[in-house]
Design an enzyme around this catalytic site. Structure first.
Site, mmCIF file in Angstrom:
data_model
loop_
_atom_site.group_PDB
_atom_site.id
_atom_site.type_symbol
_atom_site.label_atom_id
_atom_site.label_comp_id
_atom_site.label_asym_id
_atom_site.label_seq_id
_atom_site.Cartn_x
_atom_site.Cartn_y
_atom_site.Cartn_z
ATOM 1 N N ASP A 24 0.821 -1.201 0.000
ATOM 2 C CA ASP A 24 0.000 0.000 0.000
ATOM 3 C C ASP A 24 0.863 1.263 0.000
ATOM 4 O OD1 ASP A 24 -2.366 1.407 0.006
ATOM 5 O OD2 ASP A 24 -2.650 1.292 2.166
ATOM 6 N N ARG A 37 -0.508 9.002 -10.035
ATOM 7 C CA ARG A 37 -0.527 7.785 -9.231
ATOM 8 C C ARG A 37 0.183 6.618 -9.919
ATOM 9 N NH1 ARG A 37 -3.900 7.263 -4.976
ATOM 10 N NH2 ARG A 37 -4.263 5.070 -5.457
ATOM 11 N N ASN A 72 -10.586 -2.954 -6.164
ATOM 12 C CA ASN A 72 -9.828 -1.930 -6.886
ATOM 13 C C ASN A 72 -10.454 -1.516 -8.220
ATOM 14 O OD1 ASN A 72 -6.515 -3.062 -5.792
ATOM 15 N ND2 ASN A 72 -7.897 -1.534 -4.916
#
Length: 249
Positions: A24, A37, A72
């Site tokens: 993470d 990201r 996700n």
């Protein structure tokens, strides 16, 4: 045996045999640097290589990484598309090194929602590394612990309906045999990076007696040195699996 060899052997004996990691913090790592990201996800993929290579020296035989969860898919279309492309590139780029370094790769999770090209690459990599046994790398891709249990339950129910399994014969070992991880040992240690203290639907059944480490380090900063520190802390824990340690005489 010299002292260095003795210390190494002692480390191996106390090390977790199977480590599972919730990787993470990639997105936050990138955003803190003013990057998108996906920049963080690419950095995280490179970190996987270092951590897998460090496993033998730490006495870790099995490592399972949480690459993409069933939840996700809720992320933006651009991020999901980018991640799927990253998975394909990772497999193509790393395949030869994984074979040469003796790493056996397995994938767990529901492949039905993944693209055909990605699934073909996954199948090919599993076959290419099927004879390796130096390190066992399991990649959880479109994986969720609840989804895994639901899929296992459906298969068991079908076997009961077909007469291949009797209801009274179902026990913990039976359930384990229907899971994606049926041929793997349960994890001894589960690590989550980035400071979050939750398991996020990862290996729910398998981690019943695992030790947990929730650390502040973001995944792209999780070096082999940090990994060793976590493993060293594990070696000092007293694992009793529900039993009581006998009093010293």
């Amino acid at each position: 045996m010299n002292k260095a060899m003795a210390d190494t052997e002692a480390q191996v004996l106390k090390s977790p045999r199977h480590v599972a990691i919730i990787m993470d913090g990639n997105g936050r790592w990138a955003q803190s640097r003013g990057k998108p990201r996906l920049f963080g996800h690419r950095a995280g993929a490179k970190r996987v290589r270092e951590i897998v290579r460090s496993c033998p020296d730490l006495g870790v035989k099995y490592i399972t990484i949480f690459a993409f969860s069933t939840e996700n898919w809720k992320r933006s279309e651009a991020e999901v598309t980018g991640l799927m492309s990253l998975f394909r590139r990772y497999i193509k780029k790393e395949a030869r090194a994984l074979v040469e370094e003796g790493v056996r790769v397995r994938f767990i999770g529901d492949r039905s929602r993944l693209g055909k090209k990605l699934v073909a690459l996954m199948n090919e990599l599993e076959e290419m590394t099927s004879h390796n046994d130096y390190v066992n790398l399991t990649i959880a891709l479109n994986y969720g612990g609840r989804d895994e249990l639901a899929r296992a339950s459906r298969r068991m129910a079908q076997d009961v309906a077909d007469g291949a399994l009797k209801p009274e014969g179902v026990n913990e070992e039976t359930i384990t045999s229907y899971l994606d991880t049926s041929i793997l040992p349960d994890p001894d240690l589960v690590i989550r990076t980035s400071g979050e203290a939750r398991v996020s639907n990862f290996l729910l059944w398998q981690s019943a007696y695992a030790e947990f480490e929730f650390i502040e380090t973001l995944w792209p900063d999780f070096t082999s040195e940090v990994f060793q520190e976590v493993v060293d802390r594990f070696s000092g824990r007293d694992r009793r699996f529900g039993a009581v340690k006998p009093a010293a005489e």
